[in-house]
Design an enzyme around this catalytic site. Sequence first.
Site, short mmCIF file in Angstrom:
data_model
loop_
_atom_site.label_atom_id
_atom_site.label_comp_id
_atom_site.label_asym_id
_atom_site.label_seq_id
_atom_site.Cartn_x
_atom_site.Cartn_y
_atom_site.Cartn_z
N TYR A 358 -8.46 8.20 4.55
CA TYR A 358 -7.64 7.50 3.57
C TYR A 358 -6.20 7.98 3.71
CZ TYR A 358 -6.75 5.41 -1.13
OH TYR A 358 -6.30 4.66 -2.20
N CYS A 359 -5.28 7.04 3.91
CA CYS A 359 -3.84 7.33 3.95
C CYS A 359 -3.55 8.39 5.03
CB CYS A 359 -3.36 7.77 2.58
SG CYS A 359 -1.56 7.88 2.43
#
Length: 625
Positions: A358-359
Site C-alpha cells: 500500500y502506497c
Amino acid sequence: MTDTPDPFTNMYEGPAKLMRAMFAPMMGTMDAAKGIDGAVSPEDAKHWAEVGAKLQAMWLQYQSEQLSNPQALVPYFDPARWMALATDWYQKMPLAQAEQQKALMEEGMRLWEDVLGQYGLGPKASEKHGGEVELPRKDRRFADEKWRAHPAYALIHQTYLFLAERVAEMVEKADNLNPQQREQLRFTTKAITEAASPANFPLLNPVVMERTLETRGDNLVKGMEHMLADMRRGQLSHTDANAFTLGENIATTPGKVVHETPLYQLIQYSPTTDKVMETPLIIFPPWINRFYILDLNAKKSFVKWAVDQGVTVFMVSWKSADASMKDVIWDDYVRAQIDAIDHVRERLDVASVHAIGYCVAGTTLAATLAILHRREQEDKVRSATFFTAQVDFEKAGELLNFIDDQQLAAIKGLSPDGYLDGRYMAATFNLLRGTDLIWNYVVNNYLLGEDYPAFDLLHWNGDVTNLPAKWHQQYLRDLYRDNRLVEGDALTVDNTPVDLGRVNTPTYVQAGKEDHIAPAESVWRITEHFGGPLRFVLAGSGHIAGVVNPPSSGKYQYWTNAGSPRSLAEFREGAEEHPGSWWPDWIDWLREQDGETVPATGKRKPGGKGDKVIENAPGRYVATR
C-alpha cells in the site's frame, strides 16, 4: 460623553455590536461593552468581561509555558517560514501593468454593482428581481444563507472569490517559469488564497459572528482551548482522540503477533472459516501511517473481510522511528519485506505468499520483487497487489512541490535526532487539501467552538508515525525527485541492482480516481514497467476511501478494461463501470492465481496448542509514538 456614530451601524448592526463587545474587556472600556445602542445588560457586560479575561489568561499561560520550554515550539509552524514562502510567491508573480490594473479595478466595480443590485442598492438597483439572491460565484465555504443575507457579507466573499480567480490567472500568465516552478507557484497560490478566505476570520464570517452573539463569546473560549491544546501538541486535531482505543473499537480483528524485529511486528489473524486458501496473504502497509487503516472496525475492515473470504492474513506493523533508527534506509525496509515473506513461508510450510503493498510500501514491494527476480527467487511471491502505489514519479502530483533542493535541506534540518517527527508529514498532507483538512477545522473547532467528532478515519489520520530521516531523504531524492526506480539498474538495494522490467509476477493494481497523493495517472505507469500479467482497476474516490470501501457500504464504483489500453486515457475510454466496491473483483482474481484450500488448523490458528506467539493483536508497535 456622547458616542460618535459607529461606521458599521448602517452596514450591519449585529457585527458592530459584536466587535465592540469583544474588544471591550481588553480595552477596559465598559462603555464599548454596552454596544452601539447601549442595550447590553449589566449581566451581559459582565459576561463579556469574563470572556475577555479568560481568553487573556489562557493566552498568557500558554506564552509562559513556551518561554519556560522553548523546545515545545514546533519549527514547522513558525510563522516566519510561511512569511518567507509568501514573499517568494509575490516575487514570482507578474506585475500588473497600468492597463491591467485599470481593467481589474473596472471588473471589480462591475462585480460590486451587480452584487449590490441584487439587494436594491447602487446604480443597478433597478435591475433587482424578487426572490432569492443569485450571486455570480459559488463556493461551499460560503454555502450558509448568512453569507447572502446581508450585502456586506455578500460583497466580502464575492470579492474574495473574484480576486482568487484573478490571482490564479496571473500564475498561468507568469513568464520565465519552467513547468516545475509553475506548478509550485500554483500550489503556493492555492495555499495562500485558501488561508486568506474571509470564512477563516471571525469578524468577516457571519456564521461565527452569530454564534458568538448567541453564546456571548463562550464559543471563543472553547475555541481557544481547542487551539492551545493543538499548539501544545504541535498538531491540528480533527477528531476526539479519547473516543478510540486500540484493540477495543479500532484495530479489533482477532489475531496474534507471531514475529518481531526492531523494525516491525508481524500479525497473523485468526481464521473464521473451516478451510482457507493454501497460499497465505501478507500485507505491507505504509510506514508513514498506522496499519489499522485496513482494520478500522468490523464493518470497514479489509483485514476482517479478507479473513472471512477464507484467506490466511498476515499484517506488518511498522515501528514508529526513534533515535535508535537513525541509520535505517530503504534497504532495511526491502530486507524487512523479504524477511516477513520468508517467515510466513517457514511458519506455514508453504512455497509462496500473496503480497499486498500500500502506497510507499507498494513502491518498496516493487523493488523487492525486482530483487527476488534478480536473485532467481521470484517464486516466493505467487502474486502481488498494489494499493495506490507509485513506481514512476514523473506524474506524482502535488507532493512534487516539496522535493527541490531547498526543501530537502529544510526537511533534513527538522531531523536532528535522526528521525522526522510525524507531525511534519501530517501537516504536509493537510496542506494538500487545505480547505478540507485545515481551515474547515479552524472554523468549526477554533471559531465556532464545536466539539470534535468521534470519527475513526480522522483519528487514524492524526495518529502519526515518525520516519527515519536517512530513509526519508533517500526516498524523496532518489524516487520523487530523480525518478531513478524506473531506470534499469540505476539503484542498488541490499547489494542488488533493481530492474523493474524483470518483474513478471501476476499483478493487480488499484488506483483511486480522485487520489491527490498518488494520482491515478502516476499509478498507471506501473503497467509500463512490469513484464508479467497485470490487471488494472480504477476505483472511485481517493487515496483512502478508494481503498477502504467494503462491499456492504454500497458506495462508489470501479472501472475495468478487458482490452489492451496503452495509457490511462485509453483505459478510461474503453472502461466498463461496475457499481460498489472493487474488493470482490480482487478476491476473484486472487483465487484465479491459487484456488487450492487447506484446513484452518495447526499454525493457521495463531496461538493454538504448541504455537508460541508474542502478544495479542494489534501489538505494541502500533501504540508507540
